[in-house]
Design an enzyme around this catalytic site. Structure first.
Site, mmCIF file in Angstrom:
data_model
loop_
_atom_site.group_PDB
_atom_site.id
_atom_site.type_symbol
_atom_site.label_atom_id
_atom_site.label_comp_id
_atom_site.label_asym_id
_atom_site.label_seq_id
_atom_site.Cartn_x
_atom_site.Cartn_y
_atom_site.Cartn_z
ATOM 1 N N LYS A 20 -9.909 21.229 -12.034
ATOM 2 C CA LYS A 20 -10.320 20.664 -13.337
ATOM 3 C C LYS A 20 -9.108 20.428 -14.237
ATOM 4 O O LYS A 20 -9.032 19.429 -14.939
ATOM 5 C CB LYS A 20 -11.299 21.599 -14.064
ATOM 6 C CG LYS A 20 -12.627 21.764 -13.383
ATOM 7 C CD LYS A 20 -13.502 20.542 -13.545
ATOM 8 C CE LYS A 20 -14.814 20.761 -12.805
ATOM 9 N NZ LYS A 20 -15.551 19.580 -12.466
ATOM 10 N N LYS A 24 -15.776 14.888 -0.386
ATOM 11 C CA LYS A 24 -17.218 15.150 -0.410
ATOM 12 C C LYS A 24 -17.960 14.167 -1.312
ATOM 13 O O LYS A 24 -17.370 13.595 -2.234
ATOM 14 C CB LYS A 24 -17.471 16.587 -0.856
ATOM 15 C CG LYS A 24 -17.226 16.851 -2.331
ATOM 16 C CD LYS A 24 -18.034 18.062 -2.815
ATOM 17 C CE LYS A 24 -18.242 18.004 -4.309
ATOM 18 N NZ LYS A 24 -19.333 18.762 -4.828
ATOM 19 N N LYS A 50 -20.993 13.926 -7.812
ATOM 20 C CA LYS A 50 -21.303 13.119 -9.006
ATOM 21 C C LYS A 50 -20.021 12.639 -9.669
ATOM 22 O O LYS A 50 -19.900 11.481 -10.033
ATOM 23 C CB LYS A 50 -22.112 13.954 -10.002
ATOM 24 C CG LYS A 50 -23.526 14.202 -9.538
ATOM 25 C CD LYS A 50 -24.350 14.873 -10.603
ATOM 26 C CE LYS A 50 -24.327 16.381 -10.460
ATOM 27 N NZ LYS A 50 -25.295 16.921 -9.494
#
Ligand code: ADP
Ligand code: TRP
Length: 329
Positions: A111, A194, A197
């Site tokens: 992040k 992967k 979203k």
């Protein structure tokens, strides 16, 4: 009876990765276990959703859970923010969570790399809130995808630490779980990594057939095999992964053979894959829309869920306060 618990953040609609990595397991597990499935709307705040979208995001995931087959009469379905005991346990656990270990988690480091403009303390302590979610119902098994393995390790660590500090054997150490197999990672259609979203590569349960066809046809491939039985490069292997999930054995065998003898046309494979995805998602999409529009039903599910979840959570909180040393006057 063992307890199962899992949650999904309400940051968008569910995609096939969420379904196969998590929700499909929820549906199977509700037959055999005491189950808690929740919508992680507090976790969703790390991304600063707009107030006018927050409620609808929750409603979408709730409708999708139920449309996938989670039965509110069997499993307890609830919204995280309806259970304030979770936030209190989170606060208490934070006192024994160390900044260094939180900074070292892969998801946090990722992040920081991806969104340096919004490295908030909620992101840092994300695994602590997740641990509170899990241990507040003393869950034994947590069905999640491969990407959540480290967060589960943290949950075990914080549970073990609490037991150790207070010389009790109170919290169960939760295990990640996938029904009958390893944890899985469903790939996206962009060649690497992967389906997710935030990756913008998702095939969503709510997608219209034409959207699915468009996305699948655009999937990254290569020029095709140049010799028999060649190993598959990642983007091609990813397409086959999805084919194995969505299509029947004979279809997979047909395209494997075509790949191995170099006659494969990726266009044919994609067309077949898109149609098989549509076959699966169409009835789910119809159910989602029906449930999403049923105010009365949803409000009943949410009320019952909150009541059952709070009953279990408040008992834990009472015990935890006592173990820590709080006493009434
Ligand atoms: P996303 O990664 O799309 O934001 P979440 O983080 O909300 O989704 O994940 C919810 C659940 O779905 C978690 O248990 C996670 O492990 C699982 N999951 C998400 N993406 C995948 C994937 N591509 N393959 C397998 N499981 C996944
Ligand atoms: N961190 C999970 C995810 O991003 C969502 C989540 C929050 C969760 N709390 C949880 C999953 C507790 C399992 C158990 O997918």
């Amino acid at each position: 009876m063992e307890t199962v618990l899992s949650g999904i953040r309400s940051t968008g609609n569910l995609h096939l990765g969420n379904y196969y990595g998590a929700v499909r397991n929820f549906v199977k597990m509700q037959e055999e276990y005491r189950c808690f499935f929740f919508i992680a709307d507090l976790h969703s705040l790390t991304t600063h959703p707009k107030p006018e979208n927050l409620h609808d995001n929750i409603r979408k995931v709730l409708s999708e859970y139920i449309a996938c087959g989670i039965d509110p009469d069997r499993a307890t379905i609830y919204i995280q923010s309806d259970v304030p005991e979770i936030s209190e346990l989170y606060l208490l656990l934070n006192m024994n969570a160390y900044v260094g270990e939180l900074e070292r988690t892969t998801t946090f480091k990722e992040k920081v790399r991806k969104q340096p403009e919004n490295v908030n303390a909620g992101l840092l302590t994300y695994p602590v809130l997740m641990s509170a979610d899990i241990i507040i119902h003393n869950a034994d098994k947590v069905p999640v995808g491969k990407d959540q393995e480290q967060n589960l390790e943290m949950a075990r660590k914080f549970a073990r630490r609490f037991n150790h500090i207070y010389h009790v054997d109170y919290f169960t150490l939760p295990e990640p779980f996938n029904f009958g197999s390893e944890l899985i990672k469903v790939p996206g259609l962009d060649g690497t990594g992967k389906m997710g979203k935030s990756e913008g590569n998702g095939l969503y349960l709510i997608d219209e057939p034409k959207e699915i066809r468009k996305k699948v046809m655009k999937a990254v491939t290569d020029a095709g095999p140049d010799k028999p039985n060649a190993p598959k490069p990642e983007p091609v292997e990813n397409l086959f992964y999805l084919l194995r999930l969505m299509s029947d054995v004979s279809t997979v065998a047909h395209f494997e053979e075509a790949y191995n003898n170099c006659t494969i046309r990726y266009g044919d494979l994609k067309k077949q894959l898109a149609e098989d995805i549509i076959l699966f998602t169409t009835p789910v999409r119809e159910r989602i829309l029906e449930i999403y529009n049923d105010d009365e039903y949803l409000s009943r599910v949410v009320r019952n869920g909150a009541e059952k979840a709070r009953e279990s959570a408040s008992k834990t909180l009472r015990d935890v306060r006592e173990i820590i040393g709080y006493k009434g006057f």
